[in-house]
Design an enzyme around this catalytic site. Structure first.
Site, PDB file in Angstrom:
ATOM      1  N   SER A 117      -7.583   5.764   4.200  1.00 31.55           N
ATOM      2  CA  SER A 117      -7.808   7.252   4.599  1.00 31.55           C
ATOM      3  C   SER A 117      -8.314   8.052   3.624  1.00 31.55           C
ATOM      4  CB  SER A 117      -6.389   7.407   5.250  1.00 31.55           C
ATOM      5  OG  SER A 117      -5.700   6.719   6.079  1.00 31.55           O
ATOM      6  N   HIS A 159     -13.561   3.719   8.615  1.00 31.80           N
ATOM      7  CA  HIS A 159     -12.397   4.622   8.776  1.00 31.80           C
ATOM      8  C   HIS A 159     -11.868   4.847  10.385  1.00 31.80           C
ATOM      9  CE1 HIS A 159      -9.679   8.289   8.431  1.00 31.80           C
ATOM     10  NE2 HIS A 159      -9.137   7.156   8.177  1.00 31.80           N
ATOM     11  N   GLU A 181     -15.423   6.619  11.226  1.00 27.89           N
ATOM     12  CA  GLU A 181     -16.187   7.157  10.083  1.00 27.89           C
ATOM     13  C   GLU A 181     -16.913   5.890   9.183  1.00 27.89           C
ATOM     14  OE1 GLU A 181     -14.536  11.435   8.580  1.00 27.89           O
ATOM     15  OE2 GLU A 181     -13.278   9.790   8.218  1.00 27.89           O
ATOM     16  N   ASN A 234     -10.210  13.916   7.235  1.00 27.62           N
ATOM     17  CA  ASN A 234      -8.904  14.096   6.781  1.00 27.62           C
ATOM     18  C   ASN A 234      -9.186  15.139   5.592  1.00 27.62           C
ATOM     19  OD1 ASN A 234      -7.766  12.376   8.259  1.00 27.62           O
ATOM     20  ND2 ASN A 234      -7.444  10.765   6.954  1.00 27.62           N
TER      21      ASN A 234
HETATM   22  P1  NAI Z   1       1.171  -0.285   8.154  1.00 25.18           P
HETATM   23  O1  NAI Z   1       2.223  -0.210   7.244  1.00 25.18           O
HETATM   24  O2  NAI Z   1       1.316  -0.056   9.654  1.00 25.18           O
HETATM   25  O3  NAI Z   1       0.537  -1.767   7.987  1.00 25.18           O
HETATM   26  C1  NAI Z   1       0.042  -2.228   6.925  1.00 25.18           C
HETATM   27  C2  NAI Z   1       0.134  -3.913   7.103  1.00 25.18           C
HETATM   28  O4  NAI Z   1      -0.502  -4.461   5.989  1.00 25.18           O
HETATM   29  C3  NAI Z   1       1.478  -4.513   7.186  1.00 25.18           C
HETATM   30  O5  NAI Z   1       1.789  -5.172   8.246  1.00 25.18           O
HETATM   31  C4  NAI Z   1       1.574  -5.318   5.825  1.00 25.18           C
HETATM   32  O6  NAI Z   1       2.403  -6.527   6.284  1.00 25.18           O
HETATM   33  C5  NAI Z   1      -0.008  -5.639   5.611  1.00 25.18           C
HETATM   34  N1  NAI Z   1      -0.112  -5.894   4.204  1.00 25.18           N
HETATM   35  C6  NAI Z   1       0.065  -5.211   3.238  1.00 25.18           C
HETATM   36  N2  NAI Z   1      -0.509  -6.024   2.167  1.00 25.18           N
HETATM   37  C7  NAI Z   1      -0.995  -7.084   2.485  1.00 25.18           C
HETATM   38  C8  NAI Z   1      -1.783  -7.980   1.851  1.00 25.18           C
HETATM   39  N3  NAI Z   1      -1.788  -7.990   0.446  1.00 25.18           N
HETATM   40  N4  NAI Z   1      -2.067  -8.958   2.553  1.00 25.18           N
HETATM   41  C9  NAI Z   1      -2.116  -8.900   3.864  1.00 25.18           C
HETATM   42  N5  NAI Z   1      -1.310  -7.930   4.704  1.00 25.18           N
HETATM   43  C10 NAI Z   1      -0.939  -7.092   3.969  1.00 25.18           C
HETATM   44  O7  NAI Z   1       0.099   0.704   7.700  1.00 25.18           O
HETATM   45  P2  NAI Z   1      -1.116   1.204   8.757  1.00 25.18           P
HETATM   46  O8  NAI Z   1      -0.755   2.558   9.169  1.00 25.18           O
HETATM   47  O9  NAI Z   1      -1.670   0.324   9.642  1.00 25.18           O
HETATM   48  O10 NAI Z   1      -2.127   1.536   7.572  1.00 25.18           O
HETATM   49  C11 NAI Z   1      -3.217   0.529   7.174  1.00 25.18           C
HETATM   50  C12 NAI Z   1      -4.337   1.364   6.544  1.00 25.18           C
HETATM   51  O11 NAI Z   1      -4.934   2.291   7.415  1.00 25.18           O
HETATM   52  C13 NAI Z   1      -3.937   2.237   5.219  1.00 25.18           C
HETATM   53  O12 NAI Z   1      -5.050   2.235   4.289  1.00 25.18           O
HETATM   54  C14 NAI Z   1      -3.902   3.642   5.861  1.00 25.18           C
HETATM   55  O13 NAI Z   1      -4.134   4.634   5.047  1.00 25.18           O
HETATM   56  C15 NAI Z   1      -4.963   3.395   7.151  1.00 25.18           C
HETATM   57  N6  NAI Z   1      -5.058   4.295   8.235  1.00 25.18           N
HETATM   58  C16 NAI Z   1      -4.072   4.637   8.507  1.00 25.18           C
HETATM   59  C17 NAI Z   1      -3.894   5.413   9.853  1.00 25.18           C
HETATM   60  C18 NAI Z   1      -2.749   5.617  10.462  1.00 25.18           C
HETATM   61  O14 NAI Z   1      -2.651   6.677  11.170  1.00 25.18           O
HETATM   62  N7  NAI Z   1      -1.917   5.038  10.335  1.00 25.18           N
HETATM   63  C19 NAI Z   1      -5.305   6.015  10.177  1.00 25.18           C
HETATM   64  C20 NAI Z   1      -6.447   5.617   9.682  1.00 25.18           C
HETATM   65  C21 NAI Z   1      -6.288   4.927   8.524  1.00 25.18           C
END
Ligand code: NAI
Ligand code: 3HC
Length: 697
Positions: free
Chosen positions: A406, A427, A439, A477
């Protein structure tokens, strides 16, 4: 005769074939050609009928939208349609592809209508801030009745041929070539002695409670007015003689043509198409993508995988452990149930996706065949760097490596690989299989064909893709963080979150900023604030720490049941959380601030001024290439009201000089936050608008 209409004779039928690619819009040349074609057919010895048929993709996509806002050119469409309907010859429309707006209105002016089963019809003028202005509101209800007619025109939806046939809009459905079908059908009508049948001469439909329908439609429009005005035009079709009803419709059409909403929606129509059309990527071939990898199966990874699977791509999702992989599979399965319910896939498609096209892995080697990998792990630079180093090791040459981060710096991520040219940001927005915005973040070293592949993937997934450059928060953002800060300042100075949400929802936002924060999770903003404080806040920046206290108490918004609002009665039944105002009051007291009143007008003005000012910086710095890129980002990712066109279109409409003057006035109290964007100052000095920049690009 205009070269847009070809005239030919088939026995006693004169055929007018429309040739105005790509979609046979009813431009002045087409209208003139049809008029002349009718004249010629009526003067043509032995011609007993006229068949109107479109060449290429459509019968007619409607009036030529590029002519709107300019002086109207003769012949006017309503006159042409009246002229067609009044012809002594039998006139038949043979429809294929789309017949929309003025296109359907031409068909309704014909005496009979045949269509191929794949055809679609509709009156989508409301999506342009207008209503059908060439007899549609008068003729359609005479065929369908008031309720069905109003439903079609107030939603602007495309109606399939089968349904249109059932509604009485189409007389006959026939598979095959539209011209051949039309000729055979017209021959049959002639041999059966079918009479000329003018819809305008049919009896008007049964009235309804017009005021109730007007009010209900206005409410559903959430600030958009054109659907409600369809009700008044249809009312005229019932209460007035046809010619008078037509005049009433025309008057409303012209009135709507003068509105800001028409300008905003037409800007949105063309920008939505222009946004993925980047001059710098013209002729650049994207790389082929069939097999993708997704790293991390949390909220975003599962959503991205779902979007890709629904688009027919093979997906390998990599998680940290078998258990986390199973949880990701369950999340995707949950998303797919939604797609099944909405009819996006059938049961067989659903089963194939889960059992065949989706694979879950914990071992990076499984990604060696991937054409493109999207990382969606925790928002932590160290974790992202480890992931990209592993991808660099296993992915085949030419594989594209994308991050869904993000805020983090894609250049820094790219630099950890041996192939920065293959790295970019993709993104997505949450939920990624539903939200339309993508994006495409182009980093310093990203190769043009990698950027082009980002756009090609967006298209495959049905997204509106916007090019963004690298900065904190990219386009969306970054601007969000500024207008959220502005909202926090207003809170410190005396407004409540509830007044701010109400003012902005009345302005047309789907949700106010505090309701949005509750939906996204207050922990996200908390993490950003903590990161920014750790990086060192500028001493001139105002801090609104009251929001941290909510998080410290474990209130993260909807997911914990409480945030700015209390959701005990469900996500849609929000009521203010009584703990919030005391926190705000304490913060004001701690900062020695005396609260003052804010009118809704001032709230909107300040909020929008901060948004426009930051957006102008984003364009000025080249993070967004064109103002329209910002407009589409806010429209498709941040609930900005479509009928206002986007923040920069809104700014053009309200006037840039007034906005700049307000920004300078606000700066007297807070010169750090309200630093005028150089681009805004330049445009005001030169007397130009943001839209002028769109046109120059
Ligand atoms: P989340 O915490 O729901 O999911 C992250 C996942 O990645 C977890 O299931 C975890 O087990 C897995 N993970 C962590 N390290 C890992 C690794 N080394 N290898 C494999 N899997 C791994 O987080 P979320 O919300 O899905 O966010 C993920 C990314 O997307 C972040 O960079 C966030 O900034 C970005 N993002 C989030 C948005 C949102 O609204 N939640 C919107 C747009 C982007
Ligand atoms: N006028 C002018 N240009 C039009 C147009 C129209 N009515 N409809 C489409 N175009 C242009 C698009 O801008 C695009 O141009 P570009 O290639 O330079 O970007 C090109 O035609 C192809 O359009 P799409 O990329 O949208 O092609 P699709 O196949 O995806 O969609 C469509 C085709 C369904 C016809 C879609 O373009 C559409 O919905 N068009 C608008 C239809 C509409 O709103 N009609 C009502 C007009 S208002 C009216 O008729 C008033 C009357 O009541 C008096």
């Amino acid at each position: 005769m205009s070269d847009k209409i070809a005239y030919s004779r088939h026995g006693d039928i004169a055929v007018l074939t429309v040739r105005n690619p790509p979609v046979n819009a009813l431009s002045q040349a087409v209208r003139q050609g049809l008029w002349d074609g009718m004249d010629r057919a009526e003067a043509d010895d032995g011609a007993r009928a006229v068949l109107i048929v479109g060449e290429g993709r459509a019968f007619f996509a409607g009036a030529d939208i590029t002519e709107f806002g300019k002086p109207p050119l003769q012949p006017h469409l309503p006159d042409l349609i009246n002229r067609i309907e009044a012809s002594p010859l039998l006139v038949v429309a043979s429809m294929h592809g789309v017949s929309l707006g003025g296109g359907l209105e031409v068909a309704l002016g014909c005496h009979y209508r045949i269509a191929v089963p794949s055809a679609r019809v509709g009156l989508p003028e409301v999506h342009l801030g207008l209503l059908p202005g060439a007899g549609g509101t008068q003729r359609l209800p005479r065929l369908t009745g008031v309720e069905a007619g109003l439903e079609v025109m107030t939603t602007g939806r495309h109606v399939g041929a089968k349904e249109a046939h059932a509604l009485g809009i189409i007389d006959v459905l026939q598979d095959g070539d539209p011209a051949e079908n039309g000729i055979a059908y017209t021959e049959k009508l002639l041999s059966d002695g079918a009479p000329r049948r003018a819809v305008s001469e049919m009896p008007p439909p049964t009235p309804i409670d017009w005021d109730a329908a007007f009010e209900a439609t206005l409410k559903r429009g959430r600030g958009q007015i054109s659907p409600a005005w369809c009700v008044r035009a249809v009312q005229a079709s019932v209460e007035k003689p046809f010619a008078e009803g037509l005049k009433a419709e025309r008057q409303i059409f012209y009135d709507l043509m003068q509105t800001d909403q028409r300008q905003g929606m037409i800007h949105a129509f063309f920008s939505e198409r222009a946004v993925s059309n980047l001059p710098e990527l013209k002729g650049v071939e994207p790389r082929p993508v069939q097999q993708i990898g997704v790293i991390g199966g949390g909220t975003m990874g599962a959503g991205i995988a779902t979007a890709a699977l629904l688009a027919g791509l093979r997906v390998t999702l990599l998680e940290m452990s078998a258990e986390a992989g199973e949880a990701a599979r369950n999340r995707i399965a949950g998303n797919l149930v939604g797609a099944l319910k909405r009819g996006k896939i059938n049961q067989k498609g659903h089963d194939t996706i889960l059992n065949d096209t989706l694979s879950i892995a914990t071992d990076y080697d499984r990604l060696s065949d991937a054409d493109l990998v999207i990382e969606a792990v925790f928002e932590d630079m160290a974790v992202k760097k480890t992931v990209f180093a592993a991808l660099d090791r296993v992915c085949k040459p030419g594989c594209i490596l994308a991050s869904n981060t993000s805020y983090l710096d894609i250049n820094e991520i790219a630099a950890t690989t041996s192939r920065p040219a293959d790295v970019l940001g993709l993104h997505f927005f949450s939920p990624a299989h539903v939200m339309k915005l993508l994006e495409v973040v182009v980093a310093d070293a990203t190769a043009p064909d990698v950027a082009a592949t980002g756009f090609a993937l967006g298209k495959m997934l049905g997204k509106i893709s916007v090019r963004a450059g690298v900065c904190d928060g990219f386009i969306g953002n970054r601007i969000l963080s500024t207008y959220r800060t502005c909202a926090d300042h207003m809170i410190l100075d005396g407004a409540s979150p509830y007044e701010i949400d109400k003012a902005l929802e009345d302005f047309g936002f789907a949700m106010g900023p505090f309701a949005v924060a509750d939906l996204a999770g207050l922990d996200i903003g908390w993490a950003v604030r903590k990161r920014k404080r750790a990086e060192g806040l500028d001493p001139r920046a105002r801090d609104a720490a009251y929001a941290d206290k909510l998080c410290e108490d474990g209130h993260f918004g909807q997911k914990t049941g409480k945030g700015y609002y209390d959701y005990a009665a469900g996500p849609k039944a929000r009521v203010p959380n009584p703990d919030v105002m005391p926190l705000i009051e304490a913060e004001r007291a701690a900062q020695g601030l005396t609260p003052r009143e804010f009118s809704h007008e001032e709230i909107v003005r300040r909020y929008m001024a901060s948004m426009v000012n930051e957006a102008a910086k984003v364009v000025g710095e080249g993070i967004a290439r064109r103002p329209l890129d910002v407009d589409m980002t806010l429209l498709f990712g941040y609930g900005f009201p479509r009928y206002r066109g986007g923040p920069l279109k809104w700014a053009d409409i309200v006037g840039l000089d007034g906005l700049l003057a307000d920004i300078k006035r606000y700066a007297e109290d807070d010169p750090y936050f309200w630093q005028p964007a150089p681009l805004l100052e330049q445009l005001v000095a030169e007397g130009r608008t943001f839209d002028d920049l769109n046109k120059e690009s």
